[in-house]
Design a protein around this motif. Structure first.
Motif, mmCIF file in Angstrom:
data_model
loop_
_atom_site.group_PDB
_atom_site.id
_atom_site.type_symbol
_atom_site.label_atom_id
_atom_site.label_comp_id
_atom_site.label_asym_id
_atom_site.label_seq_id
_atom_site.Cartn_x
_atom_site.Cartn_y
_atom_site.Cartn_z
ATOM 1 N N PRO A 194 -6.337 14.795 18.421
ATOM 2 C CA PRO A 194 -5.906 15.945 19.210
ATOM 3 C C PRO A 194 -5.899 15.633 20.707
ATOM 4 C CG PRO A 194 -7.497 16.577 17.555
ATOM 5 C CD PRO A 194 -7.456 15.095 17.549
ATOM 6 N N LEU A 195 -4.897 16.183 21.381
ATOM 7 C CA LEU A 195 -4.655 15.856 22.785
ATOM 8 C C LEU A 195 -5.845 16.204 23.676
ATOM 9 C CD1 LEU A 195 -2.554 14.790 24.770
ATOM 10 C CD2 LEU A 195 -1.730 17.121 25.042
ATOM 11 N N LEU A 196 -6.433 17.374 23.424
ATOM 12 C CA LEU A 196 -7.525 17.814 24.293
ATOM 13 C C LEU A 196 -8.692 16.826 24.255
ATOM 14 C CD1 LEU A 196 -8.248 20.465 25.998
ATOM 15 C CD2 LEU A 196 -9.819 20.904 24.120
ATOM 16 N N ALA A 197 -9.000 16.338 23.068
ATOM 17 C CA ALA A 197 -10.100 15.386 22.931
ATOM 18 C C ALA A 197 -9.775 14.087 23.667
ATOM 19 C CB ALA A 197 -10.375 15.112 21.457
ATOM 20 N N VAL A 198 -8.526 13.660 23.575
ATOM 21 C CA VAL A 198 -8.107 12.431 24.266
ATOM 22 C C VAL A 198 -8.291 12.611 25.773
ATOM 23 C CG1 VAL A 198 -6.158 10.888 24.748
ATOM 24 C CG2 VAL A 198 -6.408 11.895 22.486
ATOM 25 N N ALA A 243 -6.746 23.503 33.605
ATOM 26 C CA ALA A 243 -7.639 24.653 33.420
ATOM 27 C C ALA A 243 -8.181 24.674 31.995
ATOM 28 C CB ALA A 243 -6.875 25.947 33.715
ATOM 29 N N GLU A 244 -7.336 24.261 31.050
ATOM 30 C CA GLU A 244 -7.759 24.269 29.637
ATOM 31 C C GLU A 244 -8.896 23.262 29.413
ATOM 32 O OE1 GLU A 244 -5.784 23.591 25.209
ATOM 33 O OE2 GLU A 244 -4.929 22.610 26.945
ATOM 34 N N LEU A 245 -8.752 22.120 30.054
ATOM 35 C CA LEU A 245 -9.768 21.077 29.917
ATOM 36 C C LEU A 245 -11.087 21.529 30.554
ATOM 37 C CD1 LEU A 245 -9.604 18.261 28.677
ATOM 38 C CD2 LEU A 245 -9.326 17.333 30.958
ATOM 39 N N LEU A 246 -10.963 22.158 31.705
ATOM 40 C CA LEU A 246 -12.151 22.617 32.408
ATOM 41 C C LEU A 246 -12.874 23.701 31.592
ATOM 42 C CD1 LEU A 246 -13.761 22.206 34.994
ATOM 43 C CD2 LEU A 246 -12.435 24.025 36.044
ATOM 44 N N GLU A 247 -12.108 24.578 30.968
ATOM 45 C CA GLU A 247 -12.703 25.632 30.152
ATOM 46 C C GLU A 247 -13.430 25.020 28.953
ATOM 47 O OE1 GLU A 247 -13.360 28.591 30.558
ATOM 48 O OE2 GLU A 247 -13.807 29.319 28.539
ATOM 49 N N SER A 248 -12.794 24.019 28.354
ATOM 50 C CA SER A 248 -13.412 23.336 27.217
ATOM 51 C C SER A 248 -14.717 22.671 27.663
ATOM 52 C CB SER A 248 -12.434 22.302 26.652
ATOM 53 O OG SER A 248 -13.092 21.386 25.853
ATOM 54 N N ALA A 260 -12.984 13.730 17.282
ATOM 55 C CA ALA A 260 -11.957 14.310 18.168
ATOM 56 C C ALA A 260 -11.617 15.731 17.718
ATOM 57 C CB ALA A 260 -10.718 13.437 18.174
ATOM 58 N N ALA A 261 -11.507 15.914 16.400
ATOM 59 C CA ALA A 261 -11.200 17.254 15.880
ATOM 60 C C ALA A 261 -12.334 18.226 16.209
ATOM 61 C CB ALA A 261 -10.988 17.179 14.374
ATOM 62 N N ALA A 262 -13.556 17.733 16.128
ATOM 63 C CA ALA A 262 -14.718 18.590 16.438
ATOM 64 C C ALA A 262 -14.704 18.990 17.913
ATOM 65 C CB ALA A 262 -16.011 17.857 16.098
ATOM 66 N N TRP A 263 -14.360 18.070 18.795
ATOM 67 C CA TRP A 263 -14.269 18.389 20.229
ATOM 68 C C TRP A 263 -13.185 19.429 20.463
ATOM 69 C CZ3 TRP A 263 -14.770 13.641 24.005
ATOM 70 C CH2 TRP A 263 -16.005 13.015 23.798
ATOM 71 N N GLU A 264 -12.077 19.248 19.763
ATOM 72 C CA GLU A 264 -10.940 20.163 19.912
ATOM 73 C C GLU A 264 -11.318 21.571 19.440
ATOM 74 O OE1 GLU A 264 -7.923 18.793 20.865
ATOM 75 O OE2 GLU A 264 -6.549 20.446 20.563
ATOM 76 N N ARG A 265 -12.032 21.601 18.319
ATOM 77 C CA ARG A 265 -12.369 22.892 17.704
ATOM 78 C C ARG A 265 -13.487 23.591 18.490
ATOM 79 N NH1 ARG A 265 -13.720 20.967 12.763
ATOM 80 N NH2 ARG A 265 -15.849 20.752 13.517
ATOM 81 N N GLY A 266 -14.415 22.808 18.977
ATOM 82 C CA GLY A 266 -15.518 23.376 19.736
ATOM 83 C C GLY A 266 -16.558 24.031 18.850
ATOM 84 N N PHE A 267 -17.278 24.962 19.449
ATOM 85 C CA PHE A 267 -18.402 25.613 18.770
ATOM 86 C C PHE A 267 -17.930 26.409 17.563
ATOM 87 C CE2 PHE A 267 -21.329 29.308 18.486
ATOM 88 C CZ PHE A 267 -22.485 28.613 18.186
ATOM 89 N N ARG A 268 -18.626 26.219 16.440
ATOM 90 C CA ARG A 268 -18.279 26.978 15.226
ATOM 91 C C ARG A 268 -19.338 28.045 15.014
ATOM 92 N NH1 ARG A 268 -16.946 23.064 10.137
ATOM 93 N NH2 ARG A 268 -15.546 24.628 9.350
#
Lengths: 148, 340
Positions: free
Chosen positions: B6-10, B32-37, B258-266
């Motif tokens: 996923p792009l965000l994780a990269v 902004a999306e990266l900073l929020e993550s 990477a998928a876990a980083w993208e998904r974030g907190f569950r």
């Protein structure tokens, strides 16, 4: 405002960070950041010096008493001085601004806590529910099922 | 680098590369999306080092938190010492002290004690003045993360660190690195901060660090530790002070992290009992185990086996455990300190 302002030391954690001074008020759990000039004023507030003496101790080019008065007002507002009364009685902020200009104002900033998700933990901390995980040691579960 | 992920994780991995070192990293564009993550996952202060004009509130606040935590920890250790209780802290402050000041949130206090001392330690913590009492997560049994190490051995290998406020005991470097790696897999690896922790630990390994001691125990867990180490080197540019054994990170491991980083907190999934039909499908999906924790919990091999059967087996294991609890009528393990 006392004639000889004194920096509050009791219950205040002081952490230098480069030119800045970071202060954590353990009483109110508020954090503050003083820029270099505000930090200087704060450290000169020893309960002995008067406002003109603090201004003189800051040295020439420090924009004098108006700057010190401004800073003391901001420090008092942040509850970082032992004497709580505001210096506004001595000099209104508007008048101070006219005298010293925006650029010369020392900064006393409140620091906002970051809002990271709580680290995964096996116990709940203050304010967290105790229904899913037990309260951390030293905390008790209130009747509203919140760790206190 | 990261392929098919996923792009965000990269982007996040690239942006976090080297930000944990004393030398400020080169500036870069941060969306902004990266900073929020980064904000929700505890790496905001690290990421903001890439943005010279950005606010440094997170760093400043964490610097204060760290200083406060150090003082309270030293007081806690002095109290435990006075009662002859051997304890060692891990994660939290034990990791934040390795970063430049203010770059890592300290969280609560994880404290390992011997099971025989647990009740006594709890009483000592409770007796501390409220204003000076840290939030302590007392753990006499680290079996979730380190089932192949006894509490006595962990404490015997722990080391004292001198601080301005007093001595603080931390798990030994070998055990700490192993624990930090396995802890992140146990929780599905969703927090980028955890991989940064591995990177920072690798760059602060003490002289005499023994990889053999770190990798001693369950072979599969050790492989998982090495995979985390490999990923910290590959994604975050960590340069271990003591060269680790050769490692080849399995491709699924990389994608899963990477998928876990993208998904974030569950969030904890919604209880199924009495759930409206329209919410059933998402509630079931939320129960599907992630490959990282499933592999760890089942002790499955990291290679040669596809992840789907491992995840399915983990789902069955969890369902079985849940059913057993319900059958026994215990539901959730009773919370210590919860009202009767």
């Amino acid at each position: 405002m006392s004639d000889t302002p004194k920096a509050r030391q009791n219950g205040v954690l002081v952490q230098p960070a480069g030119d800045e001074l970071l202060l954590y008020d353990e009483r109110t759990h508020r954090a503050h950041c003083l820029d270099a000039r505000a930090a200087q004023v704060w450290s000169l507030c020893d309960g002995q010096r008067t406002l003109p003496e603090i201004a003189r101790a800051l040295g020439p080019g420090a924009d004098g008493e108006a700057v010190v008065a401004w800073t003391l007002d901001a420090l008092a507002e942040a509850d970082l001085l032992e004497t709580g009364e505001s210096v506004r009685e001595m000099l209104s902020r508007r008048r101070m601004l006219r005298n010293i200009g925006l650029a010369a104002i020392p900064l006393v900033m409140a620091i906002t806590a970051p809002h990271a998700r709580a680290a995964v933990s096996t116990c709940s901390t203050v304010g967290q529910p105790c229904t899913v995980k037990p309260c951390c040691s030293g905390l008790t579960c209130s009747s509203s099922l919140i760790c206190q | 680098m990261i392929r098919s992920t996923p792009l965000l994780a990269v982007q996040l991995a690239d942006a976090l590369r080297g930000t944990f070192r004393a030398r400020a990293p080169a500036s870069t564009e941060v969306s902004a999306e990266l900073l929020e993550s980064a904000r929700v996952s505890g790496v905001e202060a690290l990421l903001r080092r890439r943005m010279p004009a950005a606010g440094r509130d997170a760093e400043r606040y964490q610097m204060l938190e760290e200083a406060l935590r150090e003082r309270r920890l030293a007081a806690l250790f002095a109290a435990l010492e006075a009662h002859r209780i051997r304890a060692a802290t891990f994660k939290g402050w034990a990791l934040s002290r390795l970063y430049p000041p203010g770059l890592r949130p300290v969280g609560d206090v994880d404290l390992a004690v011997h099971p025989d001392d647990e009740a006594h330690a709890q009483a000592v913590v409770a007796a501390l003045p409220a204003a000076e009492r840290p939030e302590v997560d007392l753990q006499s049994n680290l079996v979730r993360y380190l089932p192949d190490r006894s509490p006595s051995d962990l404490l015997a290998r722990s080391a004292v660190h001198a601080t301005a406020s007093g001595p603080i005991r931390v798990l030994g470097a070998e055990d700490h690195l192993r624990l930090v790696c396995l802890h992140q897999l146990h929780h599905g690896g969703w927090r980028p901060l955890w991989l940064c922790d591995v990177a920072v630990l690798l760059e602060s390994l003490p002289d005499g660090f023994s990889w053999a001691a770190c990798l001693d125990g369950s072979r599969r867990r050790s492989e998982a530790v090495l995979a985390c180490v490999g990923l910290a080197v590959e994604w975050l540019g960590a340069v271990p002070r003591v060269t680790p054994p050769a490692v080849n990170v399995p491709p699924w491991f990389r994608s899963a992290m990477a998928a876990a980083w993208e998904r974030g907190f569950r969030r904890s999934p919604e209880p199924l009992l009495g759930i409206p039909l329209r919410r059933l499908a998402p509630a079931l999906r939320a129960r599907w185990p992630d490959p990282l924790s499933a592999t760890l919990h089942l002790g499955a091999p990291l290679r040669w086996v596809p992840r789907f059967p491992v995840q399915l087996a983990e789902l069955v294991r969890r369902a079985g455990r849940h059913a057993l609890r319900r059958w026994r009528g215990t539901g959730v393990t009773p919370a210590a300190g919860a009202p009767a």
